[in-house]
Design a protein around this motif. Structure first.
Motif, PDB file in Angstrom:
ATOM      1  N   PRO A  16       0.795  -1.225   0.000  1.00  0.00           N
ATOM      2  CA  PRO A  16       0.000   0.000   0.000  1.00  0.00           C
ATOM      3  C   PRO A  16       0.832   1.283   0.000  1.00  0.00           C
ATOM      4  CG  PRO A  16      -1.006  -1.580   1.467  1.00  0.00           C
ATOM      5  CD  PRO A  16       0.315  -2.170   1.020  1.00  0.00           C
ATOM      6  N   GLU A  17       1.943   1.318   0.709  1.00  0.00           N
ATOM      7  CA  GLU A  17       2.764   2.533   0.758  1.00  0.00           C
ATOM      8  C   GLU A  17       3.300   2.899  -0.626  1.00  0.00           C
ATOM      9  OE1 GLU A  17       2.299   0.648   4.577  1.00  0.00           O
ATOM     10  OE2 GLU A  17       3.121  -0.157   2.721  1.00  0.00           O
ATOM     11  N   ALA A  18       3.675   1.897  -1.408  1.00  0.00           N
ATOM     12  CA  ALA A  18       4.183   2.159  -2.766  1.00  0.00           C
ATOM     13  C   ALA A  18       3.048   2.597  -3.690  1.00  0.00           C
ATOM     14  CB  ALA A  18       4.871   0.909  -3.321  1.00  0.00           C
ATOM     15  N   VAL A  19       1.881   1.990  -3.552  1.00  0.00           N
ATOM     16  CA  VAL A  19       0.735   2.385  -4.367  1.00  0.00           C
ATOM     17  C   VAL A  19       0.300   3.790  -3.972  1.00  0.00           C
ATOM     18  CG1 VAL A  19      -1.642   1.844  -5.035  1.00  0.00           C
ATOM     19  CG2 VAL A  19       0.023  -0.012  -4.722  1.00  0.00           C
ATOM     20  N   TRP A  20       0.354   4.092  -2.684  1.00  0.00           N
ATOM     21  CA  TRP A  20       0.027   5.442  -2.218  1.00  0.00           C
ATOM     22  C   TRP A  20       0.898   6.467  -2.926  1.00  0.00           C
ATOM     23  CZ3 TRP A  20      -3.816   7.538   0.519  1.00  0.00           C
ATOM     24  CH2 TRP A  20      -3.665   8.860   0.960  1.00  0.00           C
ATOM     25  N   SER A  21       2.160   6.178  -3.024  1.00  0.00           N
ATOM     26  CA  SER A  21       3.073   7.084  -3.720  1.00  0.00           C
ATOM     27  C   SER A  21       2.651   7.255  -5.182  1.00  0.00           C
ATOM     28  CB  SER A  21       4.504   6.561  -3.621  1.00  0.00           C
ATOM     29  OG  SER A  21       5.402   7.462  -4.209  1.00  0.00           O
ATOM     30  N   GLU A  40      -3.618   8.187   4.894  1.00  0.00           N
ATOM     31  CA  GLU A  40      -2.433   7.542   4.303  1.00  0.00           C
ATOM     32  C   GLU A  40      -2.094   6.263   5.038  1.00  0.00           C
ATOM     33  OE1 GLU A  40       2.235   8.547   3.420  1.00  0.00           O
ATOM     34  OE2 GLU A  40       0.938  10.172   4.016  1.00  0.00           O
ATOM     35  N   PRO A  41      -1.836   5.166   4.374  1.00  0.00           N
ATOM     36  CA  PRO A  41      -1.902   4.881   2.948  1.00  0.00           C
ATOM     37  C   PRO A  41      -3.141   4.081   2.580  1.00  0.00           C
ATOM     38  CG  PRO A  41      -0.603   3.171   3.976  1.00  0.00           C
ATOM     39  CD  PRO A  41      -1.121   4.079   5.088  1.00  0.00           C
ATOM     40  N   ARG A  42      -4.294   4.434   3.119  1.00  0.00           N
ATOM     41  CA  ARG A  42      -5.503   3.642   2.907  1.00  0.00           C
ATOM     42  C   ARG A  42      -6.561   4.289   2.030  1.00  0.00           C
ATOM     43  NH1 ARG A  42      -3.433   2.493   7.705  1.00  0.00           N
ATOM     44  NH2 ARG A  42      -4.290   4.204   8.892  1.00  0.00           N
ATOM     45  N   LEU A  43      -6.702   5.622   2.117  1.00  0.00           N
ATOM     46  CA  LEU A  43      -7.829   6.258   1.441  1.00  0.00           C
ATOM     47  C   LEU A  43      -7.457   7.664   0.989  1.00  0.00           C
ATOM     48  CD1 LEU A  43     -10.895   6.281   0.705  1.00  0.00           C
ATOM     49  CD2 LEU A  43     -11.264   7.283   2.966  1.00  0.00           C
ATOM     50  N   LEU A  44      -7.815   7.960  -0.273  1.00  0.00           N
ATOM     51  CA  LEU A  44      -7.658   9.307  -0.815  1.00  0.00           C
ATOM     52  C   LEU A  44      -8.904   9.603  -1.637  1.00  0.00           C
ATOM     53  CD1 LEU A  44      -5.857  11.812  -1.341  1.00  0.00           C
ATOM     54  CD2 LEU A  44      -4.999  10.608  -3.369  1.00  0.00           C
ATOM     55  N   ARG A 101     -12.238   8.403  -5.768  1.00  0.00           N
ATOM     56  CA  ARG A 101     -11.905   7.798  -4.475  1.00  0.00           C
ATOM     57  C   ARG A 101     -10.991   6.604  -4.726  1.00  0.00           C
ATOM     58  NH1 ARG A 101     -14.395   8.634  -0.285  1.00  0.00           N
ATOM     59  NH2 ARG A 101     -14.847   7.380   1.497  1.00  0.00           N
ATOM     60  N   PHE A 102      -9.893   6.567  -3.988  1.00  0.00           N
ATOM     61  CA  PHE A 102      -8.917   5.478  -4.068  1.00  0.00           C
ATOM     62  C   PHE A 102      -8.846   4.824  -2.694  1.00  0.00           C
ATOM     63  CE2 PHE A 102      -7.733   8.813  -6.974  1.00  0.00           C
ATOM     64  CZ  PHE A 102      -7.279   8.174  -8.112  1.00  0.00           C
ATOM     65  N   ALA A 103      -9.261   3.575  -2.590  1.00  0.00           N
ATOM     66  CA  ALA A 103      -9.169   2.825  -1.336  1.00  0.00           C
ATOM     67  C   ALA A 103      -8.128   1.726  -1.538  1.00  0.00           C
ATOM     68  CB  ALA A 103     -10.521   2.229  -0.959  1.00  0.00           C
ATOM     69  N   LEU A 104      -7.142   1.671  -0.638  1.00  0.00           N
ATOM     70  CA  LEU A 104      -6.052   0.706  -0.729  1.00  0.00           C
ATOM     71  C   LEU A 104      -6.149  -0.275   0.430  1.00  0.00           C
ATOM     72  CD1 LEU A 104      -3.127   3.206  -1.461  1.00  0.00           C
ATOM     73  CD2 LEU A 104      -4.673   2.107  -3.090  1.00  0.00           C
ATOM     74  N   ARG A 107      -4.852  -4.267  -2.923  1.00  0.00           N
ATOM     75  CA  ARG A 107      -6.098  -4.174  -3.688  1.00  0.00           C
ATOM     76  C   ARG A 107      -6.489  -2.695  -3.745  1.00  0.00           C
ATOM     77  NH1 ARG A 107      -9.774  -7.400  -5.553  1.00  0.00           N
ATOM     78  NH2 ARG A 107      -8.870  -9.141  -4.403  1.00  0.00           N
ATOM     79  N   LEU A 108      -6.582  -2.176  -4.956  1.00  0.00           N
ATOM     80  CA  LEU A 108      -7.037  -0.813  -5.192  1.00  0.00           C
ATOM     81  C   LEU A 108      -8.502  -0.875  -5.616  1.00  0.00           C
ATOM     82  CD1 LEU A 108      -6.812   2.262  -5.868  1.00  0.00           C
ATOM     83  CD2 LEU A 108      -6.042   1.553  -8.136  1.00  0.00           C
ATOM     84  N   THR A 109      -9.356  -0.176  -4.888  1.00  0.00           N
ATOM     85  CA  THR A 109     -10.742   0.011  -5.294  1.00  0.00           C
ATOM     86  C   THR A 109     -10.866   1.484  -5.647  1.00  0.00           C
ATOM     87  OG1 THR A 109     -11.466  -1.744  -3.803  1.00  0.00           O
ATOM     88  CG2 THR A 109     -13.158  -0.235  -4.659  1.00  0.00           C
ATOM     89  N   PHE A 110     -11.100   1.732  -6.923  1.00  0.00           N
ATOM     90  CA  PHE A 110     -11.179   3.089  -7.440  1.00  0.00           C
ATOM     91  C   PHE A 110     -12.608   3.360  -7.866  1.00  0.00           C
ATOM     92  CE2 PHE A 110     -11.309   5.679 -11.330  1.00  0.00           C
ATOM     93  CZ  PHE A 110     -10.820   6.872 -10.832  1.00  0.00           C
ATOM     94  N   THR A 111     -13.169   4.498  -7.433  1.00  0.00           N
ATOM     95  CA  THR A 111     -14.511   4.869  -7.861  1.00  0.00           C
ATOM     96  C   THR A 111     -14.504   6.281  -8.425  1.00  0.00           C
ATOM     97  OG1 THR A 111     -15.155   5.665  -5.662  1.00  0.00           O
ATOM     98  CG2 THR A 111     -15.698   3.362  -6.202  1.00  0.00           C
TER      99      THR A 111
END
Length: 170
Positions: free
Chosen positions: A31-36, A83-87, A97-100, A109-113
Motif C-alpha cells: 500500500p505505501e508504494a501504491v500510495w506514492s 495515508e496509505p488507505r484512502l484518498l 476515491r482510491f481505497a487501498l 487491492r485498489l478500489t477506485f470509484t
C-alpha cells in the motif's frame, strides 16, 4: 443499487444520486508504494490522464488538473486523506476515491470509484480502464480506448441514456 458489470472491468452503480463507476485492481506492490503512485506528482505522470498540482494532500487543499496540449484545466478539492488507505478528491464535477487494502504477499487491492454525470460514464470508464492498466504496469494499445468506449456505451446507454465521446480536440 443497480450494478452493471462489463467484461469484468467496470461496475456501474446507478442506485444513488449520481452514477458511480467502480474498478478493482490488485497491484504487486504494498500500500505505501501504491500510495506514492496516486499522490506523487512525478509518479502520477506515468498513468493519470493529466498533470496533478497540489500543495499538500490534506482535506480542503486545492488541486489543479492540467491537460497537456490543451486549454482544458479542471480544479478540485481534497476531501479525505488516510495515508496509505484512502484518498478522495473532486475532479471537476466528479468525485474520485482510491481505497487501498493490503493483500497477502505484499500486494495491494485498489478500489477506485468515480462518481460522475450519467452522460460521461462510458467515456470515463474507457479512460480509467486505460489509465489503471498503466498503473498496474500494463501497456495498453494506442487505440484501446475506442474499443472500450464502444463496449461501455453499449452496456451503459440502456440505463443512462446517450453517452458523450471525448472533449473536442482529444
Amino acid at each position: 443499487m443497480n450494478d452493471s458489470v462489463l467484461s469484468g472491468e467496470a461496475v456501474l452503480s446507478t442506485g444513488g444520486a449520481r452514477p458511480v463507476l467502480r474498478f478493482e485492481r490488485v497491484l504487486a506492490r504494498p500500500p505505501e508504494a501504491v500510495w506514492s503512485s496516486i499522490t506523487d506528482r512525478e509518479e502520477l505522470k506515468a498513468w493519470f490522464p493529466c498533470e496533478v498540482v497540489v500543495d499538500a494532500w490534506e482535506p480542503g487543499a486545492k488541486i489543479d488538473f492540467l491537460f497537456a496540449g490543451s486549454d482544458l484545466t479542471l480544479t478540485g478539492t481534497v476531501l479525505e486523506v488516510d495515508e496509505p488507505r484512502l484518498l478522495a478528491y473532486t475532479w471537476g464535477e466528479e468525485t474520485l476515491r482510491f481505497a487501498l487494502t493490503p493483500e497477502p504477499g505484499g500486494r495491494t487491492r485498489l478500489t477506485f470509484t468515480d462518481e460522475l454525470g450519467p452522460s460521461v460514464a462510458a467515456r470515463n470508464a474507457a479512460g480509467w480502464q486505460v489509465c489503471l492498466a498503466r498503473l498496474t504496469g500494463e501497456t495498453p494499445a494506442g487505440d484501446a480506448w475506442k474499443g472500450y468506449f464502444d463496449r461501455y456505451t453499449a452496456a451503459f446507454e440502456p440505463a443512462l441514456g446517450p453517452q458523450e465521446g471525448p472533449p473536442a480536440g482529444h
